[in-house]
Design a protein around this motif. Structure first.
Motif, PDB file in Angstrom:
ATOM      1  N   ALA A  23       0.974  -1.151  -0.045  1.00 41.59           N
ATOM      2  CA  ALA A  23      -0.051  -0.037   0.153  1.00 41.59           C
ATOM      3  C   ALA A  23       0.899   1.274   0.008  1.00 41.59           C
ATOM      4  N   ARG A  24       0.305   2.154  -0.634  1.00 40.20           N
ATOM      5  CA  ARG A  24       1.128   3.614  -0.638  1.00 40.20           C
ATOM      6  C   ARG A  24       0.102   4.755  -0.773  1.00 40.20           C
ATOM      7  N   VAL A  25       0.425   5.786  -0.354  1.00 35.70           N
ATOM      8  CA  VAL A  25      -0.260   7.076  -0.575  1.00 35.70           C
ATOM      9  C   VAL A  25       0.109   7.633  -2.193  1.00 35.70           C
ATOM     10  N   ARG A  26      -0.777   8.091  -2.572  1.00 31.36           N
ATOM     11  CA  ARG A  26      -0.691   8.765  -4.118  1.00 31.36           C
ATOM     12  C   ARG A  26       0.660   9.538  -3.988  1.00 31.36           C
ATOM     13  N   GLU A  27       1.530   9.582  -5.042  1.00 38.56           N
ATOM     14  CA  GLU A  27       2.816  10.306  -4.872  1.00 38.56           C
ATOM     15  C   GLU A  27       2.456  11.820  -4.805  1.00 38.56           C
ATOM     16  N   ASP A  28       1.536  12.407  -5.617  1.00 40.56           N
ATOM     17  CA  ASP A  28       1.398  13.942  -5.265  1.00 40.56           C
ATOM     18  C   ASP A  28       1.016  14.361  -3.820  1.00 40.56           C
ATOM     19  N   LEU A  29       0.084  13.532  -3.462  1.00 44.54           N
ATOM     20  CA  LEU A  29      -0.219  13.546  -1.882  1.00 44.54           C
ATOM     21  C   LEU A  29       0.884  13.393  -0.878  1.00 44.54           C
ATOM     22  N   PHE A  30       1.481  12.261  -1.264  1.00 48.79           N
ATOM     23  CA  PHE A  30       2.492  11.915  -0.341  1.00 48.79           C
ATOM     24  C   PHE A  30       3.647  13.271  -0.102  1.00 48.79           C
ATOM     25  N   GLU A  31       4.044  13.619  -1.239  1.00 51.08           N
ATOM     26  CA  GLU A  31       4.864  14.829  -1.231  1.00 51.08           C
ATOM     27  C   GLU A  31       4.348  16.106  -0.593  1.00 51.08           C
ATOM     28  N   ALA A  32       2.978  16.276  -0.807  1.00 51.24           N
ATOM     29  CA  ALA A  32       2.269  17.385  -0.224  1.00 51.24           C
ATOM     30  C   ALA A  32       2.534  17.217   1.341  1.00 51.24           C
ATOM     31  N   LEU A  33       2.077  15.986   1.952  1.00 51.20           N
ATOM     32  CA  LEU A  33       1.966  15.793   3.406  1.00 51.20           C
ATOM     33  C   LEU A  33       3.237  15.278   3.917  1.00 51.20           C
ATOM     34  N   THR A  34       4.402  15.236   3.328  1.00 53.76           N
ATOM     35  CA  THR A  34       5.638  14.973   4.011  1.00 53.76           C
ATOM     36  C   THR A  34       6.746  15.925   3.615  1.00 53.76           C
ATOM     37  N   ARG A  35       6.669  16.814   2.680  1.00 57.03           N
ATOM     38  CA  ARG A  35       7.663  17.676   2.118  1.00 57.03           C
ATOM     39  C   ARG A  35       7.398  19.147   2.897  1.00 57.03           C
ATOM     40  N   ILE A  36       8.448  19.250   3.779  1.00 59.33           N
ATOM     41  CA  ILE A  36       8.453  20.457   4.759  1.00 59.33           C
ATOM     42  C   ILE A  36       8.932  21.762   3.759  1.00 59.33           C
TER      43      ILE A  36
ATOM     44  N   ASP B 226      -8.873  16.752  -9.024  1.00 57.79           N
ATOM     45  CA  ASP B 226      -8.176  15.651  -7.904  1.00 57.79           C
ATOM     46  C   ASP B 226      -6.468  15.610  -8.218  1.00 57.79           C
ATOM     47  N   VAL B 227      -6.110  16.781  -8.254  1.00 56.68           N
ATOM     48  CA  VAL B 227      -4.706  16.964  -8.245  1.00 56.68           C
ATOM     49  C   VAL B 227      -3.963  18.198  -7.210  1.00 56.68           C
ATOM     50  N   VAL B 228      -2.935  17.778  -6.818  1.00 50.11           N
ATOM     51  CA  VAL B 228      -2.179  18.796  -6.142  1.00 50.11           C
ATOM     52  C   VAL B 228      -1.347  19.787  -6.840  1.00 50.11           C
ATOM     53  N   VAL B 229      -1.381  21.180  -6.530  1.00 51.84           N
ATOM     54  CA  VAL B 229      -0.647  21.963  -7.065  1.00 51.84           C
ATOM     55  C   VAL B 229       0.026  22.735  -5.955  1.00 51.84           C
ATOM     56  N   TRP B 230       1.187  23.086  -6.341  1.00 53.47           N
ATOM     57  CA  TRP B 230       2.025  24.127  -5.425  1.00 53.47           C
ATOM     58  C   TRP B 230       2.054  25.444  -6.015  1.00 53.47           C
ATOM     59  N   VAL B 231       1.777  26.485  -4.933  1.00 49.42           N
ATOM     60  CA  VAL B 231       1.481  27.537  -5.363  1.00 49.42           C
ATOM     61  C   VAL B 231       2.553  28.619  -4.366  1.00 49.42           C
ATOM     62  N   ASN B 232       3.351  29.203  -5.465  1.00 43.50           N
ATOM     63  CA  ASN B 232       4.206  30.303  -4.550  1.00 43.50           C
ATOM     64  C   ASN B 232       3.661  31.175  -4.065  1.00 43.50           C
ATOM     65  N   SER B 233       4.413  31.945  -2.825  1.00 40.38           N
ATOM     66  CA  SER B 233       3.799  33.076  -2.186  1.00 40.38           C
ATOM     67  C   SER B 233       3.273  34.140  -2.897  1.00 40.38           C
ATOM     68  N   ASN B 234       3.998  34.481  -4.065  1.00 40.55           N
ATOM     69  CA  ASN B 234       3.819  35.663  -5.072  1.00 40.55           C
ATOM     70  C   ASN B 234       2.726  35.409  -6.175  1.00 40.55           C
TER      71      ASN B 234
ATOM     72  N   VAL C 152      -5.220   6.128  -1.712  1.00 41.08           N
ATOM     73  CA  VAL C 152      -4.308   5.063  -1.253  1.00 41.08           C
ATOM     74  C   VAL C 152      -4.431   4.023  -2.186  1.00 41.08           C
ATOM     75  N   ASP C 153      -3.182   3.663  -2.865  1.00 43.20           N
ATOM     76  CA  ASP C 153      -3.082   2.685  -3.707  1.00 43.20           C
ATOM     77  C   ASP C 153      -2.678   1.185  -3.071  1.00 43.20           C
ATOM     78  N   LEU C 154      -3.642   0.254  -3.254  1.00 45.29           N
ATOM     79  CA  LEU C 154      -3.396  -0.752  -2.753  1.00 45.29           C
ATOM     80  C   LEU C 154      -2.758  -1.910  -3.434  1.00 45.29           C
ATOM     81  N   ALA C 155      -2.905  -1.693  -4.838  1.00 42.46           N
ATOM     82  CA  ALA C 155      -2.385  -2.610  -5.439  1.00 42.46           C
ATOM     83  C   ALA C 155      -0.730  -2.657  -5.858  1.00 42.46           C
ATOM     84  N   GLU C 156      -0.289  -3.823  -6.601  1.00 38.37           N
ATOM     85  CA  GLU C 156       1.174  -3.967  -6.807  1.00 38.37           C
ATOM     86  C   GLU C 156       1.714  -2.693  -7.621  1.00 38.37           C
ATOM     87  N   PRO C 157       2.866  -2.139  -7.543  1.00 40.09           N
ATOM     88  CA  PRO C 157       3.410  -1.262  -8.210  1.00 40.09           C
ATOM     89  C   PRO C 157       3.263  -1.635  -9.623  1.00 40.09           C
TER      90      PRO C 157
END
Length: 279
Positions: free
Chosen positions: A96-109, A124-132, A225-230
């Motif tokens: 099992a693994r958390v979807r890649e873009d969500l994993f990065e969002a939840l763990t990248r400081i 259903d996507v994650v976007v990174w937005v700069n302060s400006n 959350v992906d439960l399948a084989e890679p």
């Protein structure tokens, strides 16, 4: 459906989860619901119920229904989303693994002035937005990872780990070292607890993701959350596909390396320049 059936499903699901400690297949839950209903002298299924999976999904605030192509559904209480990451013979895999873009969002400081993660429900996507930059109108802020949070989850893992007291103490003390996250990962690796740490962290991230989705009234997506084989990448796949599938695995492997190991890795100059340009 009235509150009586909600209570029955809660009781049935609780009983099965208590015994198995994992997400519950739809067929197994249906049988448990029928048993509880019979004990209350109620007919099951009631005429108005329709499809069982749709019946369970009619209570989105109480249950998560995880659909698996070609397999039975899995059901967990909303308060125990982490059960989806527990090894389960019905998932067909323990990877099992958390979807890649969500994993990065939840763990990248994030850096002090760096971009912040947002979720766009319509795509259903994650976007990174700069302060400006202007935040898209539909974007919803994701919970940011913090250094203290990362230390806390590791302390909890060390505390709960079933291991020799000396190992537990070493893991706890590693979090007071100059490079605590890296030192902790190194100790987890050399003591052979990488698999347990992976599962523990997945559970913590799944709970965090569920708490956020409930607070923002966002429906749970089964692909979070992906439960399948890679996925096996065909030999003719492009470099971009390979990068997207391997990015998180590379990040996790790097976190397990010691300073000495990292010093032996050579990174092409064009990649270094590209990373620096993002600062």
């Amino acid at each position: 459906m009235n509150n009586v059936w909600l209570e029955i499903v809660h009781e049935a699901l609780h009983d099965v989860v208590r015994q198995s400690g994992t997400a519950v297949p739809g067929a197994k839950l249906r049988s448990a619901v029928a048993k509880v209903a019979a004990a209350r002298s109620l007919e099951f299924p009631p005429p108005e119920m329709g499809k069982f999976s749709s019946f369970i999904e009619s209570f989105p605030a109480d249950f998560i229904v995880h659909r698996q192509p070609g397999r039975d559904i899995l059901v967990v209480p909303t308060s125990q989303a982490d059960l989806l990451t527990v090894e389960n013979p019905y998932t067909g895999s323990s990877k099992a693994r958390v979807r890649e873009d969500l994993f990065e969002a939840l763990t990248r400081i994030p850096d002090a002035n760096g971009p912040r993660p947002y979720y766009r429900p319509e795509t259903d996507v994650v976007v990174w937005v700069n302060s400006n930059e202007q935040v898209p109108s539909s974007a919803i802020a994701l919970p940011e990872a913090t250094y203290d949070q990362e230390l806390t989850v590791r302390r909890q893992f060390a505390h709960d780990l079933e291991a020799d007291s000396a190992v537990k103490q070493a893991l706890e003390e590693s979090l007071d070292q100059p490079a605590p996250l890296r030192t902790f990962s190194h100790l987890v690796s050399i003591h052979g607890f990488g698999r347990q740490w992976h599962q523990f962290r997945l559970g913590a991230l799944s709970r965090k993701l569920r708490e956020w989705s409930v607070s923002k009234a966002i429906s749970w997506h089964r692909n979070w959350v992906d439960l399948a084989e890679p996925r096996v990448i065909p030999a003719h796949a492009g470099a971009q596909s390979i990068t997207l599938d391997s990015k998180r695995q590379l990040f996790e492997m790097a976190s397990l390396l010691s300073d000495e190991d990292l010093s032996r890795i050579s990174v092409p100059l064009d990649i270094v320049l590209r990373l620096l340009s993002r600062k």
